[in-house]
Design an enzyme around this catalytic site. Sequence first.
Site, PDB file in Angstrom:
ATOM      1  N   CYS A 168       0.827  -1.215   0.000  1.00  0.00           N
ATOM      2  CA  CYS A 168       0.000   0.000   0.000  1.00  0.00           C
ATOM      3  C   CYS A 168       0.855   1.255   0.000  1.00  0.00           C
ATOM      4  O   CYS A 168       0.588   2.207  -0.734  1.00  0.00           O
ATOM      5  CB  CYS A 168      -0.944  -0.006   1.196  1.00  0.00           C
ATOM      6  SG  CYS A 168      -0.102  -0.145   2.786  1.00  0.00           S
ATOM      7  N   HIS A 179      -2.073   5.382   6.673  1.00  0.00           N
ATOM      8  CA  HIS A 179      -0.695   5.851   6.803  1.00  0.00           C
ATOM      9  C   HIS A 179      -0.623   7.295   6.295  1.00  0.00           C
ATOM     10  O   HIS A 179      -1.463   7.721   5.507  1.00  0.00           O
ATOM     11  CB  HIS A 179       0.246   5.029   5.916  1.00  0.00           C
ATOM     12  CG  HIS A 179       0.227   3.555   6.133  1.00  0.00           C
ATOM     13  ND1 HIS A 179       0.625   2.958   7.306  1.00  0.00           N
ATOM     14  CD2 HIS A 179      -0.111   2.526   5.306  1.00  0.00           C
ATOM     15  CE1 HIS A 179       0.534   1.646   7.189  1.00  0.00           C
ATOM     16  NE2 HIS A 179       0.076   1.351   5.991  1.00  0.00           N
TER      17      HIS A 179
END
Lengths: 338, 338
Positions: free
Chosen positions: A143, A222
């Site tokens: 990701c 994140h």
Amino acid sequence: MVCKIKVGVIGYGTIGKRVADAVMLQKDMELAGITGHSYNWRMDIAHKKGIKIFNAAEEGNPFAEVGIDVVDGIPELVKQSDIIVDCSPKKIGAENKEKYYLPAKRKAILQGGEKDKLVDTSFVAQCNYKDAVGKNYIRVVSCNTTGLARTLHAINQKYGVEEVYATMIRRGADPWDIRHGPINAIVPVLELPSHHGPDVATVLKGMKIFTTAVSISTTLMHMHNVIVDCKKTPTVEETIKLFENTTRVRMVDNSSKIRSTAEIMELAKDLGYARGDMPEICIWKEGIGVHENKLLYMQAIHQESDVVCENIDAIRAAMGFKDGKKSIEMTNRALGIK
Amino acid sequence: MVCKIKVGVIGYGTIGKRVADAVMLQKDMELAGITGHSYNWRMDIAHKKGIKIFNAAEEGNPFAEVGIDVVDGIPELVKQSDIIVDCSPKKIGAENKEKYYLPAKRKAILQGGEKDKLVDTSFVAQCNYKDAVGKNYIRVVSCNTTGLARTLHAINQKYGVEEVYATMIRRGADPWDIRHGPINAIVPVLELPSHHGPDVATVLKGMKIFTTAVSISTTLMHMHNVIVDCKKTPTVEETIKLFENTTRVRMVDNSSKIRSTAEIMELAKDLGYARGDMPEICIWKEGIGVHENKLLYMQAIHQESDVVCENIDAIRAAMGFKDGKKSIEMTNRALGIK
């Protein structure tokens, strides 16, 4: 006659269940089935959706006692599939390749937890789709790497990238994960540079990128704080336009009260994305700055979902579909990505 | 000719936006519009959905500069609606009743932040629907009170309730809320008994219930640990069946790996509920115990969504629809509640 690609999904966790749902939404694909190695609510729901479950338990059939019919074994799913998407935990994908996919001569898509050298190419659709066309083994990068590659590729094409310095501020655990922490700490990732930088270079060949990472007490996305030394001098306005015109990237703005990852997750729910996912990399409009030839920006990455569309494109590439732009459009339309 | 109830929603936050979406899913209702008092992403999304927005800013039109067309003022929305659902913050609902709904002779549904004495009846559909039929002002009680009322009503009907002792373990803030804490503490709510107990008695008249509360570092649901002194002695098996047959209550089990509110939220996403909501009160199968005439259980409450279906039923009740069971069925079907 309509020919559909029969896709088997091995591993039905965070990524696997999303890839399975995404496959079912593609007009040119059909879900051959998924695997389960123990009983849990996800198996219940897959069963109720009519998905064929293949028993991957080390021994016995843990589904018999809860009344879920299963088919026996990973080899059978591999046999019934044209291609496999392996969403197993780190390193299991590599084992599965040796044990099942190579002997059965089956193409497979692996995830970012596996090593680049195991596959014919690492992959981010909008960066290097053509490298993957017709290949047998493709690795959809993690990701974080996906997020960095999407935005850095756009910058590189417009301004040229000299060097990149980036800090990954990582979520401690996924939202459902009650085993991992930290509850209240900042954990330095003592790997210098962190693996993300070299991993970006598996997709954007030759890019000089240095990354460090910390893990923090959040489950919601994140963040990447990025500084790029550009070859040509960028402007803030042009960069906003550049990102606005980059697929799978979304500009968000503080002025509409998107001040945090928490509010991006709320936005994702309000937009009606399945599971409240945010497949697009989100960049704050007010978080873009330029100092001489340096471009600074901040982006948020939804760890659970940004790679799902990449897996779909990787399937098409592996099966020989040549037009990357078309594949991205088809995938975006099916998944509601604007 | 099809007659639809024209519903105006005042306040478009956590509850308001959900109620507005739920209204649009009912065959017998039509959304007259919503209000906005400042620009934010929710207004953008409402606008893109084609919802009529009524400007509720104290002065000026904050929507003009971002190109969102709005209609002027709350009074106009009240005029264009058969009934109002007021989802304003605590106490504003009371003010709005005096200022707008009473003068315009408009029926209104208020939320649990308002006082019981302001309305003709407090309301939880499966407990006291009939008390609300044809009434002008109905108060949908808070998420916690709704959860307690749903399960205690079922227990009361089957076993008779002598007395209830319950501890509310409350989420510190909603998931999108970046202003409030605690990040890492347990905060005693220094109100004894907490307001939840008396509030339950506004719906379940005469119930003796004593509650205390703490606020903790989570955004994912409230928990209630409940002990009920029953008139008749319950059994665990019967109680499981009772809850399984109670609408808007869902049994979850540790054996399918639902071990926490985090996993309930993941389940809700996997079930495909809009926004990943969990409108049902979730009770752990393995968390039900009996000791003599005492029944012990633990339930989780999704603060953002359990009252949404209640607002829909309250609208029908206020407008004179007499059959509570039928209304609950209609609402459940439209919202995908099993």
